[in-house]
Write an enzyme that holds these catalytic residues in place. Structure first.
Site: not given
Ligand code: ADP
Ligand code: MG
Length: 395
Positions: A37, A195, A348, A371
């Site tokens: 950064r 989710k 992230g 965010g």
């Molecule tokens: P980002 O931080 O890039 O926005 P998220 O925080 O929404 O992404 O999701 C990332 C997490 O989702 C990872 O830690 C990954 O392990 C988990 N994940 C991916 N596929 C699955 C799955 N099928 N079941 C449970 N967790 C999952």
């Molecule tokens: Mg995440």
């Protein structure tokens, strides 16, 4: 609507205030563990210095209590590192809101952690006016905090004589705008991760815009439920099946698609020793948990990605942190890297996947603003950007 850009403004002899994002990770002793950064903020600072401006730089760091500076909250180590990068000393100024410090044209000072000032987070008008009076030109180069209206990200932009975007902010907005406002088609979005609930606004905002909506990870599990497939004990949100179905229907009505997995990688539990099995999407058993897409699905998604004109990526399609469940995300990552499309990625865990698979240099634009990136793709107006646009429109 447009905004003013620092690089277009006359700066010689002007007092230039740069709100940067220098919120770098530090270890317990306060040593900087990662300085991306600070490096990313250099172009704006160097440009202002070269143009003969008297430069003030500030940032938030950590989560200090307003009104008192704990030793760990000081920007002192950041000022030192910035000085090393610039090859000149960067004095750190304490208690700067009321002025009373000197900075000459061609010089730079760092103003102590702006979140220590009372009223910063509440975007207090009196505080913002005082800080705005310190400068002739206010520069926001902190995209990562653009979704928050605080005194140094929003209020100052209202009251400073001139308010503009720094080069980092401008690059973010240009890249995101290119991907979402007027994209080369087909526009393919990959929205994956854990989710549906945390990405529902993104799914709803992208569904009317994209040609292909690729869902993955736990999100795909809920979409599989919506399509009538069994998912065993996989992570899913059955209460959101109606939302998933609405998104599938909306896409279908537009002649667009939400491709669902045709095969998946399942295990009974998540551990480094877990035995992974590939099964057809129609053959998931009651005890199975889906942790990745299967190779046929990955190949199908890679083919869609290869045809894209623009790609927006947020979220890994499997639990890529474990090698048995990383293949799907790896295939998707390489498909994006190999594509000629304009690609943007953020989030992230997405950035962690990009680093793990070594494709950092092959994504057109990687957003630094966690965010703020998500809110932008949700279609929300970022307050710190809105105020820059309002100021530009009133000139
Ligand atoms: P980002 O931080 O890039 O926005 P998220 O925080 O929404 O992404 O999701 C990332 C997490 O989702 C990872 O830690 C990954 O392990 C988990 N994940 C991916 N596929 C699955 C799955 N099928 N079941 C449970 N967790 C999952
Ligand atoms: Mg995440």
């Amino acid at each position: 609507m447009g905004f003013l850009r620092l690089i277009d403004l006359p700066l010689a002899g002007k007092r230039v205030f740069i709100r940067a994002d220098l919120n770098v990770p530090q270890d317990e002793a306060g040593n900087i563990t990662e300085d991306t950064r600070i490096r990313a903020s250099l172009p704006g600072i160097e440009h202002a210095l070269k143009s003969g401006a008297a430069v003030m730089v500030t940032s938030h760091l950590g989560r200090p209590a307003e009104g008192k500076l704990a030793p760990g909250d000081s920007l002192a180590p950041i000022a030192k590192r910035l000085g090393e990068m610039l090859g000149r000393p960067v004095p750190l100024v304490q208690d700067w809101v009321d002025g009373g410090f000197a900075v000459k044209p061609g010089e730079v000072v760092m103003l102590e952690n702006c979140r220590v000032n009372r009223g910063e987070k509440k975007n207090d008008e009196a505080l913002a006016r005082k800080m705005a009076a310190l400068c002739d030109v206010y520069v926001n180069d902190a995209f990562g905090t653009a979704h928050r209206a605080e005194a140094t990200t929003h209020g100052m932009a209202r009251f400073a004589p001139v308010a503009c975007a720094g080069p980092l902010m401008a690059a973010e907005l240009d890249a995101l705008g290119r991907a979402l406002r007027n994209p080369a088609r087909p526009l393919v979005a990959i929205v994956a991760g854990a989710k549906v609930s945390t990405k529902l606004t993104i799914l709803r905002s992208l569904a009317p815009k994209v040609d292909q909506l690729i869902v993955g990870g736990g999100i795909a599990n809920t979409f599989m439920l919506a399509a009538g497939l069994s998912i065993g004990k996989s992570l899913a949100e059955p209460e959101l099946v109606g939302e998933a179905r609405a998104i599938i229907d909306l896409m279908k009505a537009r002649g667009a698609q939400v491709p669902l997995p045709v095969d998946v990688v399942v295990a009974n539990d998540l551990s480094v020793l877990a035995r992974a099995n590939r099964v057809a999407a129609t053959e998931v058993r009651p005890d199975d948990k889906i942790f990745d897409i299967g190779p046929r699905t990955a190949a199908m998604l890679a083919a869609l990605i290869a045809k894209a004109g623009t790609i927006v990526w947020n979220g890994p399609v499997g639990v890529f942190e474990y090698d048995q469940f990383a293949a799907g995300t790896k295939t998707v990552a390489h498909a994006i890297a190999n594509s000629k499309a304009f690609s943007i990625a953020g989030g992230g865990d997405t950035l962690a996947a990009i680093a793990k698979f070594g494709i950092v240099d092959r994504i057109s634009y990687i957003s630094t603003g966690g965010g703020a990136f998500l809110e932008f793709i949700e279609g929300k107006m970022l307050p710190a950007v809105a105020v820059l646009e309002q100021r530009a429109a009133r000139r």
